[in-house]
Design a protein around this motif. Structure first.
Motif, PDB file in Angstrom:
ATOM      1  N   ALA A   5       5.415  52.505  96.444  1.00 10.67           N
ATOM      2  CA  ALA A   5       5.082  51.680  95.274  1.00 10.67           C
ATOM      3  C   ALA A   5       5.431  52.380  93.968  1.00 10.67           C
ATOM      4  O   ALA A   5       5.623  51.731  92.949  1.00 10.67           O
ATOM      5  CB  ALA A   5       3.603  51.317  95.297  1.00 10.67           C
ATOM      6  N   GLY A   6       5.558  53.697  93.983  1.00  7.41           N
ATOM      7  CA  GLY A   6       5.893  54.444  92.771  1.00  7.41           C
ATOM      8  C   GLY A   6       7.376  54.562  92.511  1.00  7.41           C
ATOM      9  O   GLY A   6       7.792  55.096  91.486  1.00  7.41           O
ATOM     10  N   THR A   7       8.197  54.075  93.418  1.00  7.55           N
ATOM     11  CA  THR A   7       9.646  54.165  93.283  1.00  7.55           C
ATOM     12  C   THR A   7      10.200  52.856  92.750  1.00  7.55           C
ATOM     13  O   THR A   7       9.764  51.785  93.149  1.00  7.55           O
ATOM     14  CB  THR A   7      10.296  54.473  94.652  1.00  7.55           C
ATOM     15  N   ILE A   8      11.165  52.955  91.875  1.00  6.30           N
ATOM     16  CA  ILE A   8      11.816  51.755  91.345  1.00  6.30           C
ATOM     17  C   ILE A   8      13.032  51.460  92.207  1.00  6.30           C
ATOM     18  O   ILE A   8      13.918  52.299  92.364  1.00  6.30           O
ATOM     19  CB  ILE A   8      12.233  51.947  89.882  1.00  6.30           C
ATOM     20  N   ALA A   9      13.065  50.266  92.778  1.00  2.63           N
ATOM     21  CA  ALA A   9      14.207  49.843  93.589  1.00  2.63           C
ATOM     22  C   ALA A   9      15.230  49.187  92.675  1.00  2.63           C
ATOM     23  O   ALA A   9      14.891  48.489  91.723  1.00  2.63           O
ATOM     24  CB  ALA A   9      13.755  48.852  94.656  1.00  2.63           C
ATOM     25  N   ALA A  10      16.489  49.411  92.974  1.00  2.33           N
ATOM     26  CA  ALA A  10      17.563  48.767  92.227  1.00  2.33           C
ATOM     27  C   ALA A  10      17.510  47.264  92.479  1.00  2.33           C
ATOM     28  O   ALA A  10      17.053  46.817  93.532  1.00  2.33           O
ATOM     29  CB  ALA A  10      18.909  49.322  92.656  1.00  2.33           C
ATOM     30  N   SER A  11      17.977  46.492  91.505  1.00  5.59           N
ATOM     31  CA  SER A  11      18.001  45.039  91.675  1.00  5.59           C
ATOM     32  C   SER A  11      19.245  44.459  91.014  1.00  5.59           C
ATOM     33  O   SER A  11      19.834  45.073  90.128  1.00  5.59           O
ATOM     34  CB  SER A  11      16.748  44.404  91.066  1.00  5.59           C
ATOM     35  N   VAL A  12      19.615  43.277  91.490  1.00  6.08           N
ATOM     36  CA  VAL A  12      20.722  42.539  90.905  1.00  6.08           C
ATOM     37  C   VAL A  12      20.194  41.171  90.515  1.00  6.08           C
ATOM     38  O   VAL A  12      19.527  40.511  91.308  1.00  6.08           O
ATOM     39  CB  VAL A  12      21.908  42.382  91.887  1.00  6.08           C
ATOM     40  N   GLY A  13      20.482  40.770  89.295  1.00  2.47           N
ATOM     41  CA  GLY A  13      20.073  39.454  88.817  1.00  2.47           C
ATOM     42  C   GLY A  13      21.290  38.644  88.414  1.00  2.47           C
ATOM     43  O   GLY A  13      22.278  39.196  87.917  1.00  2.47           O
ATOM     44  N   LEU A  14      21.230  37.348  88.678  1.00  2.00           N
ATOM     45  CA  LEU A  14      22.305  36.433  88.288  1.00  2.00           C
ATOM     46  C   LEU A  14      21.725  35.401  87.339  1.00  2.00           C
ATOM     47  O   LEU A  14      20.622  34.900  87.561  1.00  2.00           O
ATOM     48  CB  LEU A  14      22.891  35.732  89.507  1.00  2.00           C
ATOM     49  N   GLY A  15      22.462  35.090  86.297  1.00  2.00           N
ATOM     50  CA  GLY A  15      22.015  34.089  85.344  1.00  2.00           C
ATOM     51  C   GLY A  15      23.205  33.312  84.823  1.00  2.00           C
ATOM     52  O   GLY A  15      24.367  33.643  85.101  1.00  2.00           O
ATOM     53  N   GLN A  16      22.916  32.264  84.081  1.00  2.74           N
ATOM     54  CA  GLN A  16      23.974  31.476  83.475  1.00  2.74           C
ATOM     55  C   GLN A  16      23.472  30.887  82.176  1.00  2.74           C
ATOM     56  O   GLN A  16      22.263  30.781  81.954  1.00  2.74           O
ATOM     57  CB  GLN A  16      24.456  30.375  84.409  1.00  2.74           C
ATOM     58  N   ASP A  17      24.413  30.524  81.315  1.00  2.12           N
ATOM     59  CA  ASP A  17      24.056  29.938  80.039  1.00  2.12           C
ATOM     60  C   ASP A  17      25.247  29.109  79.558  1.00  2.12           C
ATOM     61  O   ASP A  17      26.366  29.271  80.053  1.00  2.12           O
ATOM     62  CB  ASP A  17      23.733  31.027  79.020  1.00  2.12           C
ATOM     63  N   ARG A  65      21.468  51.819  78.485  1.00  3.01           N
ATOM     64  CA  ARG A  65      20.658  52.933  79.000  1.00  3.01           C
ATOM     65  C   ARG A  65      19.399  53.039  78.165  1.00  3.01           C
ATOM     66  O   ARG A  65      19.436  52.836  76.960  1.00  3.01           O
ATOM     67  CB  ARG A  65      21.414  54.254  78.881  1.00  3.01           C
ATOM     68  N   HIS A  66      18.310  53.360  78.831  1.00  3.15           N
ATOM     69  CA  HIS A  66      17.066  53.645  78.122  1.00  3.15           C
ATOM     70  C   HIS A  66      16.180  54.486  79.016  1.00  3.15           C
ATOM     71  O   HIS A  66      16.359  54.525  80.242  1.00  3.15           O
ATOM     72  CB  HIS A  66      16.357  52.349  77.685  1.00  3.15           C
ATOM     73  N   THR A  73      15.756  57.877  83.313  1.00  2.00           N
ATOM     74  CA  THR A  73      16.742  57.044  82.646  1.00  2.00           C
ATOM     75  C   THR A  73      17.107  55.837  83.499  1.00  2.00           C
ATOM     76  O   THR A  73      17.506  55.977  84.655  1.00  2.00           O
ATOM     77  CB  THR A  73      18.023  57.848  82.330  1.00  2.00           C
ATOM     78  N   MET A  74      16.955  54.670  82.906  1.00  2.00           N
ATOM     79  CA  MET A  74      17.326  53.410  83.561  1.00  2.00           C
ATOM     80  C   MET A  74      18.687  52.980  83.038  1.00  2.00           C
ATOM     81  O   MET A  74      19.037  53.233  81.891  1.00  2.00           O
ATOM     82  CB  MET A  74      16.300  52.313  83.241  1.00  2.00           C
ATOM     83  N   LEU A  75      19.435  52.296  83.901  1.00  2.00           N
ATOM     84  CA  LEU A  75      20.746  51.785  83.541  1.00  2.00           C
ATOM     85  C   LEU A  75      20.823  50.319  83.922  1.00  2.00           C
ATOM     86  O   LEU A  75      20.394  49.929  85.012  1.00  2.00           O
ATOM     87  CB  LEU A  75      21.845  52.562  84.274  1.00  2.00           C
ATOM     88  N   HIS A  76      21.352  49.516  83.014  1.00  2.00           N
ATOM     89  CA  HIS A  76      21.605  48.102  83.262  1.00  2.00           C
ATOM     90  C   HIS A  76      23.103  47.892  83.054  1.00  2.00           C
ATOM     91  O   HIS A  76      23.613  48.133  81.958  1.00  2.00           O
ATOM     92  CB  HIS A  76      20.822  47.202  82.295  1.00  2.00           C
ATOM     93  N   ALA A  77      23.801  47.483  84.093  1.00  2.00           N
ATOM     94  CA  ALA A  77      25.221  47.146  83.997  1.00  2.00           C
ATOM     95  C   ALA A  77      25.299  45.634  83.971  1.00  2.00           C
ATOM     96  O   ALA A  77      24.930  44.966  84.948  1.00  2.00           O
ATOM     97  CB  ALA A  77      25.986  47.714  85.180  1.00  2.00           C
ATOM     98  N   LEU A  92      22.972  44.521  87.074  1.00  2.00           N
ATOM     99  CA  LEU A  92      22.476  45.562  87.986  1.00  2.00           C
ATOM    100  C   LEU A  92      21.496  46.407  87.196  1.00  2.00           C
ATOM    101  O   LEU A  92      21.830  46.897  86.111  1.00  2.00           O
ATOM    102  CB  LEU A  92      23.619  46.437  88.492  1.00  2.00           C
ATOM    103  N   THR A  93      20.289  46.580  87.718  1.00  2.00           N
ATOM    104  CA  THR A  93      19.276  47.433  87.099  1.00  2.00           C
ATOM    105  C   THR A  93      18.923  48.523  88.100  1.00  2.00           C
ATOM    106  O   THR A  93      18.557  48.224  89.244  1.00  2.00           O
ATOM    107  CB  THR A  93      18.018  46.629  86.738  1.00  2.00           C
ATOM    108  N   THR A  94      19.046  49.781  87.666  1.00  2.00           N
ATOM    109  CA  THR A  94      18.786  50.893  88.567  1.00  2.00           C
ATOM    110  C   THR A  94      18.443  52.148  87.774  1.00  2.00           C
ATOM    111  O   THR A  94      18.720  52.237  86.570  1.00  2.00           O
ATOM    112  CB  THR A  94      20.004  51.168  89.468  1.00  2.00           C
ATOM    113  N   LEU A  95      17.848  53.099  88.456  1.00  2.00           N
ATOM    114  CA  LEU A  95      17.742  54.430  87.871  1.00  2.00           C
ATOM    115  C   LEU A  95      19.157  54.990  87.771  1.00  2.00           C
ATOM    116  O   LEU A  95      19.960  54.827  88.689  1.00  2.00           O
ATOM    117  CB  LEU A  95      16.883  55.342  88.749  1.00  2.00           C
TER     118      LEU A  95
END
Length: 127
Positions: A5-17, A65-66, A73-77, A92-95
């Motif tokens: 529960a203390g680990t951040i899992a990478a995720s992929v999100g899809l959106g449109q506009d 990056r933040h 450090t988190m990265l969002h591509a 893509l959101t990941t450490l």
């Protein structure tokens, strides 16, 4: 996925506009950067950089990056693609430390995506 529960899992999100105009993707990305900047603590940006994406008239890649005090450090591509006034966003959101492990799988996932043509609405039948 992670069982810790203390680990951040990478995720992929899809959106449109829908863009305000067919040539509005750069302006849209700049507004997204402002929005992201208002939510994250001291983000840094790389890009947007023009890239190719099958079926898109235009595509750009943006990195954000933040730091998150508790995890690092988190990265969002973020990949933005445009066809007409439609825009798709892949995030893509990941450490940052996990990126090397995930990169090949993420790239394969993105290459497997395609833009479907819009549905044509059938006119209503009157009797």
């Amino acid at each position: 996925m992670t069982m810790d529960a203390g680990t951040i899992a990478a995720s992929v999100g899809l959106g449109q506009d829908i863009l305000s105009s067919a040539d509005g993707l750069p302006e849209y990305i700049e507004k997204q950067k402002e929005l992201i900047g208002s939510y994250l603590k001291e983000p840094t940006f790389a890009g947007p950089q023009a890239i190719s994406f099958a079926g898109a008239e235009e595509a750009h890649l943006l990195f954000v990056r933040h730091n998150v005090d508790s995890v690092g450090t988190m990265l969002h591509a973020q990949t933005y693609v445009r066809l007409g006034d439609w825009s798709g966003i892949i995030t893509l959101t990941t450490l940052e430390a996990q990126l090397r492990v995930l990169r090949a799988d993420y790239d394969a996932f993105v290459k497997g995506l395609h833009i479907s043509p819009p549905k044509v609405e059938e006119p209503a039948v009157r009797s």
